[in-house]
Design a protein around this motif. Structure first.
Motif, PDB file in Angstrom:
ATOM      1  N   ASN A  39       0.830  -1.200   0.000  1.00 16.18           N
ATOM      2  CA  ASN A  39       0.000   0.000   0.000  1.00 16.18           C
ATOM      3  C   ASN A  39       0.866   1.251   0.000  1.00 16.18           C
ATOM      4  O   ASN A  39       1.859   1.315   0.738  1.00 16.18           O
ATOM      5  CB  ASN A  39      -0.905   0.025   1.231  1.00 16.18           C
ATOM      6  N   PRO A  40       0.515   2.261  -0.794  1.00 14.12           N
ATOM      7  CA  PRO A  40       1.302   3.508  -0.785  1.00 14.12           C
ATOM      8  C   PRO A  40       1.169   4.277   0.526  1.00 14.12           C
ATOM      9  O   PRO A  40       2.038   5.077   0.868  1.00 14.12           O
ATOM     10  CB  PRO A  40       0.731   4.303  -1.954  1.00 14.12           C
ATOM     11  N   VAL A  41       0.069   4.041   1.247  1.00 16.31           N
ATOM     12  CA  VAL A  41      -0.135   4.658   2.559  1.00 16.31           C
ATOM     13  C   VAL A  41      -0.359   3.544   3.574  1.00 16.31           C
ATOM     14  O   VAL A  41      -1.280   2.739   3.433  1.00 16.31           O
ATOM     15  CB  VAL A  41      -1.340   5.625   2.556  1.00 16.31           C
ATOM     16  N   LEU A  42       0.507   3.485   4.587  1.00 12.48           N
ATOM     17  CA  LEU A  42       0.366   2.500   5.654  1.00 12.48           C
ATOM     18  C   LEU A  42      -0.533   3.079   6.739  1.00 12.48           C
ATOM     19  O   LEU A  42      -0.501   4.278   7.008  1.00 12.48           O
ATOM     20  CB  LEU A  42       1.734   2.156   6.246  1.00 12.48           C
ATOM     21  N   THR A  43      -1.334   2.238   7.362  1.00 14.70           N
ATOM     22  CA  THR A  43      -2.223   2.701   8.431  1.00 14.70           C
ATOM     23  C   THR A  43      -2.166   1.745   9.607  1.00 14.70           C
ATOM     24  O   THR A  43      -2.003   0.532   9.436  1.00 14.70           O
ATOM     25  CB  THR A  43      -3.685   2.814   7.935  1.00 14.70           C
ATOM     26  N   TRP A  55      -9.042   6.357  20.615  1.00 13.42           N
ATOM     27  CA  TRP A  55      -7.899   5.828  19.870  1.00 13.42           C
ATOM     28  C   TRP A  55      -7.676   6.682  18.624  1.00 13.42           C
ATOM     29  O   TRP A  55      -8.444   7.610  18.352  1.00 13.42           O
ATOM     30  CB  TRP A  55      -8.117   4.358  19.488  1.00 13.42           C
ATOM     31  N   ALA A  56      -6.633   6.383  17.890  1.00 10.35           N
ATOM     32  CA  ALA A  56      -6.323   7.141  16.684  1.00 10.35           C
ATOM     33  C   ALA A  56      -5.866   6.194  15.585  1.00 10.35           C
ATOM     34  O   ALA A  56      -5.237   5.164  15.851  1.00 10.35           O
ATOM     35  CB  ALA A  56      -5.232   8.171  16.955  1.00 10.35           C
ATOM     36  N   ARG A  57      -6.204   6.553  14.365  1.00 13.50           N
ATOM     37  CA  ARG A  57      -5.674   5.856  13.190  1.00 13.50           C
ATOM     38  C   ARG A  57      -4.617   6.734  12.535  1.00 13.50           C
ATOM     39  O   ARG A  57      -4.876   7.913  12.231  1.00 13.50           O
ATOM     40  CB  ARG A  57      -6.779   5.522  12.195  1.00 13.50           C
ATOM     41  N   LEU A  58      -3.438   6.192  12.338  1.00 16.43           N
ATOM     42  CA  LEU A  58      -2.330   6.917  11.737  1.00 16.43           C
ATOM     43  C   LEU A  58      -2.179   6.523  10.271  1.00 16.43           C
ATOM     44  O   LEU A  58      -2.279   5.330   9.929  1.00 16.43           O
ATOM     45  CB  LEU A  58      -1.019   6.632  12.472  1.00 16.43           C
ATOM     46  N   TYR A  59      -1.930   7.521   9.436  1.00 15.80           N
ATOM     47  CA  TYR A  59      -1.730   7.320   7.999  1.00 15.80           C
ATOM     48  C   TYR A  59      -0.319   7.778   7.659  1.00 15.80           C
ATOM     49  O   TYR A  59       0.021   8.952   7.845  1.00 15.80           O
ATOM     50  CB  TYR A  59      -2.732   8.151   7.193  1.00 15.80           C
ATOM     51  N   TYR A  60       0.478   6.851   7.128  1.00 16.54           N
ATOM     52  CA  TYR A  60       1.885   7.146   6.874  1.00 16.54           C
ATOM     53  C   TYR A  60       2.220   6.824   5.419  1.00 16.54           C
ATOM     54  O   TYR A  60       2.172   5.655   5.017  1.00 16.54           O
ATOM     55  CB  TYR A  60       2.764   6.317   7.807  1.00 16.54           C
ATOM     56  N   PRO A  61       2.542   7.848   4.601  1.00 20.14           N
ATOM     57  CA  PRO A  61       2.969   7.581   3.223  1.00 20.14           C
ATOM     58  C   PRO A  61       4.361   6.973   3.252  1.00 20.14           C
ATOM     59  O   PRO A  61       5.335   7.628   3.629  1.00 20.14           O
ATOM     60  CB  PRO A  61       2.947   8.960   2.566  1.00 20.14           C
ATOM     61  N   SER A  62       4.477   5.724   2.865  1.00 18.93           N
ATOM     62  CA  SER A  62       5.685   4.938   3.130  1.00 18.93           C
ATOM     63  C   SER A  62       6.947   5.480   2.471  1.00 18.93           C
ATOM     64  O   SER A  62       8.054   5.195   2.914  1.00 18.93           O
ATOM     65  CB  SER A  62       5.459   3.483   2.692  1.00 18.93           C
ATOM     66  N   ALA A 101       1.841  13.856   4.101  1.00 18.04           N
ATOM     67  CA  ALA A 101       1.755  14.187   5.526  1.00 18.04           C
ATOM     68  C   ALA A 101       1.449  12.934   6.320  1.00 18.04           C
ATOM     69  O   ALA A 101       0.902  11.957   5.793  1.00 18.04           O
ATOM     70  CB  ALA A 101       0.660  15.228   5.761  1.00 18.04           C
ATOM     71  N   LEU A 102       1.822  12.960   7.581  1.00 20.70           N
ATOM     72  CA  LEU A 102       1.384  11.943   8.522  1.00 20.70           C
ATOM     73  C   LEU A 102       0.064  12.444   9.108  1.00 20.70           C
ATOM     74  O   LEU A 102       0.009  13.523   9.702  1.00 20.70           O
ATOM     75  CB  LEU A 102       2.416  11.755   9.635  1.00 20.70           C
ATOM     76  N   VAL A 103      -0.991  11.685   8.924  1.00 16.41           N
ATOM     77  CA  VAL A 103      -2.316  12.072   9.416  1.00 16.41           C
ATOM     78  C   VAL A 103      -2.659  11.229  10.634  1.00 16.41           C
ATOM     79  O   VAL A 103      -2.497  10.009  10.622  1.00 16.41           O
ATOM     80  CB  VAL A 103      -3.392  11.910   8.326  1.00 16.41           C
ATOM     81  N   VAL A 104      -3.134  11.901  11.680  1.00 10.54           N
ATOM     82  CA  VAL A 104      -3.568  11.229  12.905  1.00 10.54           C
ATOM     83  C   VAL A 104      -5.058  11.492  13.052  1.00 10.54           C
ATOM     84  O   VAL A 104      -5.475  12.603  13.380  1.00 10.54           O
ATOM     85  CB  VAL A 104      -2.809  11.753  14.142  1.00 10.54           C
ATOM     86  N   SER A 105      -5.869  10.483  12.763  1.00  9.81           N
ATOM     87  CA  SER A 105      -7.329  10.624  12.817  1.00  9.81           C
ATOM     88  C   SER A 105      -7.826  10.138  14.170  1.00  9.81           C
ATOM     89  O   SER A 105      -7.646   8.971  14.529  1.00  9.81           O
ATOM     90  CB  SER A 105      -7.977   9.814  11.693  1.00  9.81           C
ATOM     91  N   VAL A 106      -8.466  11.027  14.901  1.00 13.46           N
ATOM     92  CA  VAL A 106      -8.847  10.771  16.297  1.00 13.46           C
ATOM     93  C   VAL A 106     -10.254  10.183  16.367  1.00 13.46           C
ATOM     94  O   VAL A 106     -11.194  10.713  15.763  1.00 13.46           O
ATOM     95  CB  VAL A 106      -8.781  12.070  17.117  1.00 13.46           C
ATOM     96  N   ASP A 107     -10.394   9.103  17.116  1.00 14.96           N
ATOM     97  CA  ASP A 107     -11.712   8.540  17.394  1.00 14.96           C
ATOM     98  C   ASP A 107     -12.132   8.990  18.786  1.00 14.96           C
ATOM     99  O   ASP A 107     -11.548   8.573  19.778  1.00 14.96           O
ATOM    100  CB  ASP A 107     -11.690   7.013  17.315  1.00 14.96           C
ATOM    101  N   TYR A 108     -13.142   9.847  18.836  1.00 15.88           N
ATOM    102  CA  TYR A 108     -13.584  10.450  20.092  1.00 15.88           C
ATOM    103  C   TYR A 108     -14.944   9.882  20.495  1.00 15.88           C
ATOM    104  O   TYR A 108     -15.634   9.231  19.702  1.00 15.88           O
ATOM    105  CB  TYR A 108     -13.660  11.974  19.948  1.00 15.88           C
ATOM    106  N   ARG A 109     -15.345  10.137  21.727  1.00 18.05           N
ATOM    107  CA  ARG A 109     -16.633   9.638  22.212  1.00 18.05           C
ATOM    108  C   ARG A 109     -17.787  10.373  21.525  1.00 18.05           C
ATOM    109  O   ARG A 109     -17.697  11.564  21.256  1.00 18.05           O
ATOM    110  CB  ARG A 109     -16.733   9.804  23.731  1.00 18.05           C
ATOM    111  N   LEU A 110     -18.855   9.621  21.276  1.00 19.57           N
ATOM    112  CA  LEU A 110     -20.013  10.155  20.566  1.00 19.57           C
ATOM    113  C   LEU A 110     -21.165  10.467  21.517  1.00 19.57           C
ATOM    114  O   LEU A 110     -21.311   9.850  22.569  1.00 19.57           O
ATOM    115  CB  LEU A 110     -20.490   9.150  19.517  1.00 19.57           C
TER     116      LEU A 110
END
Length: 299
Positions: A39-43, A55-62, A101-110
């Motif tokens: 994958n061109p972007v690792l997560t 928690w957070a999901r990180l996106y890293y362009p390898s 960019a390194l993207v940090v996607s945050v999972d917050y309480r709903l």
């Protein structure tokens, strides 16, 4: 389905007799993280606070190094979606690869299980977590930015302006931010039965998200004052087909009048969050974002 007829069903909710909700499983598709080197972007997913299950999901362009970090807050009216939702996963993979960019996607309480300001608290905590993290993807990072779509844009506004006075944040990106008020704006009246975000759905979201007893003129929904933050730039984006465009323009105007360096980009047509659904629009947004980030690195 006409969402105005049954906003609960449109959101994938069942309303219970005690006024609580039950979410319909699978209503919003999700995508799993993957570190497959093909994958061109690792997560990958990392815990933030086990007590609140954030928690957070990180996106890293390898293929990239020394990356800026974009801390991202997903949309969903504070009441649905997650960092694993496919539409955000795909959108952020494109951002990570295009900037890069390194993207940090945050999972917050709903809400309504956790009404505001729970999401603000979680997302502020996530910023501190990013700063303190020793994860190999986050160490040695470059400048930090905060971005959010829809309700996430609202969070980026409330959390970003406050935290920018405490830590080094280069810029805020408010992407189709979700604001409101008791009195309908002209664009809300014009698009009251909009197919994507009709007034009935927005009203339900706010009724479930705001603190008990508060109406849509509460500052979380309808901000009327802003802290002056001179060292951070703000990009506000939206489109004419979004019922919220008048709200978004008003917040941008208020920021500018209070000394904040604001860039406004509002396109014709479209719909609320259009770049999540239209790849051609997403590609235009990626270039806009890339240009904005380049203007934020000059001290």
């Amino acid at each position: 389905m006409n969402p105005s007829n049954d906003p609960y069903a449109y959101l994938g909710f069942t309303k219970n007799s005690d006024a609580s909700i039950t979410r319909i499983p699978g209503h919003i598709p999700t995508t799993a993280a993957s570190i497959d080197p093909a994958n061109p972007v690792l997560t990958k997913d990392l815990p933030i606070n086990p007590q609140t299950n954030t928690w957070a999901r990180l996106y890293y362009p390898s293929a990239a190094t020394k990356l800026p970090v974009i801390v991202y807050y997903h949309g969903g009216g504070f009441v649905l979606c997650s960092a694993a939702s496919s539409m955000f996963h795909n959108f952020l993979s494109g951002i990570a690869l295009s900037i890069p960019a390194l993207v940090v996607s945050v999972d917050y309480r709903l809400a309504p299980e956790h009404r505001l300001p729970a999401a603000y608290d979680d997302c502020a905590e996530a910023l501190r977590w990013v700063n303190a993290s020793e994860d190999e993807w986050l160490t040695g990072r470059a400048d930090m930015y905060i971005m959010g779509t829809s309700a996430g844009g609202n969070i980026a506004y409330h959390v970003g302006l406050k935290e920018a006075a405490r830590m080094k944040i280069r810029g805020l990106i408010l992407h189709h931010p979700f604001f409101g008020g008791v009195e309908r704006s002209a664009s809300e009246m014009r698009l009251v039965d909009d197919a994507v975000l009709p007034a009935s759905v927005a009203d339900l979201m706010w009724s479930l998200a705001l603190p008990i007893g508060c109406d849509r003129d509460h500052e979380f929904c309808n901000p009327v004052e802003v802290e002056i933050v001179e060292k951070v730039k703000v990009l506000v984006t939206g489109c004419g087909g979004d019922p919220l465009i008048d709200r978004q323009k008003e917040v941008a105007r208020m920021l500018a009048e209070n000394g904040v360096d604001v860039i406004q980009e509002f396109s014709e047509g479209g719909c609320h969050g259009v770049e999540l659904f239209d790849e051609s629009k997403a590609l235009v947004f990626y270039e806009l974002l890339k240009n904005f980030l380049s203007t934020c690195i000059i001290d």
